[in-house]
Design a protein around this motif. Sequence first.
Motif, PDB file in Angstrom:
ATOM      1  N   LYS B   5       0.837  -1.209   0.000  1.00 61.79           N
ATOM      2  CA  LYS B   5       0.000   0.000   0.000  1.00 61.79           C
ATOM      3  C   LYS B   5       0.865   1.249   0.000  1.00 61.79           C
ATOM      4  O   LYS B   5       0.544   2.246  -0.630  1.00 61.79           O
ATOM      5  CB  LYS B   5      -0.902   0.007   1.226  1.00 61.79           C
ATOM      6  N   ASN B  25      -4.775  11.134   0.258  1.00 59.10           N
ATOM      7  CA  ASN B  25      -5.327   9.788   0.342  1.00 59.10           C
ATOM      8  C   ASN B  25      -5.399   9.309   1.795  1.00 59.10           C
ATOM      9  O   ASN B  25      -4.630   8.455   2.230  1.00 59.10           O
ATOM     10  CB  ASN B  25      -4.479   8.833  -0.499  1.00 59.10           C
ATOM     11  N   ASP B  27      -7.468   7.415   3.350  1.00 61.37           N
ATOM     12  CA  ASP B  27      -7.754   5.995   3.562  1.00 61.37           C
ATOM     13  C   ASP B  27      -6.489   5.153   3.554  1.00 61.37           C
ATOM     14  O   ASP B  27      -6.243   4.384   4.471  1.00 61.37           O
ATOM     15  CB  ASP B  27      -8.676   5.485   2.442  1.00 61.37           C
ATOM     16  N   VAL B  28      -5.712   5.312   2.481  1.00 62.79           N
ATOM     17  CA  VAL B  28      -4.520   4.478   2.357  1.00 62.79           C
ATOM     18  C   VAL B  28      -3.526   4.805   3.465  1.00 62.79           C
ATOM     19  O   VAL B  28      -2.903   3.907   4.026  1.00 62.79           O
ATOM     20  CB  VAL B  28      -3.884   4.643   0.964  1.00 62.79           C
ATOM     21  N   ARG B  30      -4.230   5.693   6.410  1.00 65.37           N
ATOM     22  CA  ARG B  30      -4.687   5.030   7.626  1.00 65.37           C
ATOM     23  C   ARG B  30      -4.408   3.532   7.563  1.00 65.37           C
ATOM     24  O   ARG B  30      -3.957   2.916   8.530  1.00 65.37           O
ATOM     25  CB  ARG B  30      -6.184   5.292   7.843  1.00 65.37           C
ATOM     26  N   GLN B  31      -4.647   2.949   6.388  1.00 65.57           N
ATOM     27  CA  GLN B  31      -4.397   1.508   6.241  1.00 65.57           C
ATOM     28  C   GLN B  31      -2.934   1.167   6.480  1.00 65.57           C
ATOM     29  O   GLN B  31      -2.611   0.151   7.090  1.00 65.57           O
ATOM     30  CB  GLN B  31      -4.806   1.045   4.844  1.00 65.57           C
ATOM     31  N   ILE B  32      -2.063   2.043   5.986  1.00 65.50           N
ATOM     32  CA  ILE B  32      -0.633   1.779   6.194  1.00 65.50           C
ATOM     33  C   ILE B  32      -0.299   1.834   7.680  1.00 65.50           C
ATOM     34  O   ILE B  32       0.409   0.975   8.208  1.00 65.50           O
ATOM     35  CB  ILE B  32       0.220   2.800   5.422  1.00 65.50           C
ATOM     36  N   GLU B  34      -2.266   1.233  10.093  1.00 60.49           N
ATOM     37  CA  GLU B  34      -2.807   0.031  10.736  1.00 60.49           C
ATOM     38  C   GLU B  34      -1.900  -1.170  10.493  1.00 60.49           C
ATOM     39  O   GLU B  34      -1.611  -1.948  11.400  1.00 60.49           O
ATOM     40  CB  GLU B  34      -4.220  -0.266  10.216  1.00 60.49           C
ATOM     41  N   GLU B  35      -1.450  -1.284   9.243  1.00 57.81           N
ATOM     42  CA  GLU B  35      -0.550  -2.384   8.903  1.00 57.81           C
ATOM     43  C   GLU B  35       0.704  -2.340   9.772  1.00 57.81           C
ATOM     44  O   GLU B  35       1.186  -3.364  10.268  1.00 57.81           O
ATOM     45  CB  GLU B  35      -0.163  -2.294   7.422  1.00 57.81           C
ATOM     46  N   ASN B  73       7.588   1.178   5.191  1.00 60.85           N
ATOM     47  CA  ASN B  73       6.316   1.888   5.278  1.00 60.85           C
ATOM     48  C   ASN B  73       6.522   3.314   5.772  1.00 60.85           C
ATOM     49  O   ASN B  73       5.948   4.259   5.242  1.00 60.85           O
ATOM     50  CB  ASN B  73       5.374   1.163   6.241  1.00 60.85           C
TER      51      ASN B  73
END
Lengths: 222, 195
Positions: B5, B25, B27-28, B30-32, B34-35, B73
Amino acid sequence: MDDLLNVSGVSNDDSDEEHLTAAQVLEKLEQAWMNERLSPNLMECKSQIVEIMLEQIEEMEANIQRAQKGDLKISLHRLELDRIRYVVSSYLRCRLEKIEKFAPILLEREKSKSDDEPSKLSPEEFAFAKELVGNVDNHFKSSALKHMPRNLQNIALHEITSRPNLDHYVFLRVHQREEGVIVDPETDDHAEDRVDLEVGAQHLMRYQPIEQLVENGAVSLI
Amino acid sequence: MFGEKALDLIRELHRSRDGTLGPYNEDVVRQILEEMQILYEANQEDVAQVVQNDSDQSSLTAIQVRHDSLQRNKRCLLAYLYNRLMKIRDMRWEFGSVLPPDIRRNMSEREVQWFSNYNRSLSSYMRSIGPRGLDLTQDLKPPQNVFIEVRCVEDRGEIELDDGSRILLKKNSMHFLPRSQCERLIRQGILKQVA
């Protein structure tokens, strides 16, 4: 009216400390401008020259205001003024771009340098760089770092920003004779790597060995 | 795959054309984050196990891989943020201190904050130059002529020039103006230079 004719030429007022004529100041400014635009690293700030030039501009503008309307000379002077102002702006802009790019590194250098080493940043530029770095740091922290796992939350901006490429090759013209300039200080055998810079000669060299020479005016970049 | 991501974010930056700013972005990002949290927790567990049981070295490789993914990341995320800031910085030079609303919409709240801080630093720097300050965002191109011919692209009403005379900017009207006066208007797309 006579004074107006001196826009680009010799002015009879010598208010500046170095006793330079307006033309000489302009020449110095243009030199600094060329050097700054062509060197990969930030050079020392010529704030004094900029200051003098801006005062001159102000004066000349006042002269133009006083002159008769519709005089042909006015538009010529105005063009000259625009040109000078462009050089000043472009010079400062070029510095600002480098400062923005290398701010964390420049600030680190200011911190670690000894007191008698001249500062490359003017006090105003220093303030700007400091605010900028603080801002970027803040943005990183609040947007990402503080949401990361604890052991990853720290960064040192001066370690991760890109550094000026001092190995960049530059063209230069020699104004003062310099003997035995070491081209490549990294090699052991210095004898082969020395060059004598003769007045008027032009060279293509790595920037790093000649940085100091550009700074003290012995050579200029072209 | 870990780090995928983050790479997407960088690709997204790369794809957007020079001088344009895509939407932030959220969303992405946040996803990163979280990952990263998941990777971190998994690593904590494994590390605790290794510490407890010295002879069991089987999870060391996994720890190393996760650690590298975390670093990657972080690096990608910061690169994304930084490059966006630099684009926003360029916008300050192009559009002045007030950004057009369509650009503003693509910025995150914190980026708006950063922009106004940058704005403040820049203007206080420019005010400090010379006796009366110098606007460095003017005089971007070397001057060729004092006066240039311009055509007006949109209705802008009356404006006042430095010498006190007033002109009416009407759509498709032609003017012969001092270059220093219309440089900004040209960049804003209100005037167009002819010839």
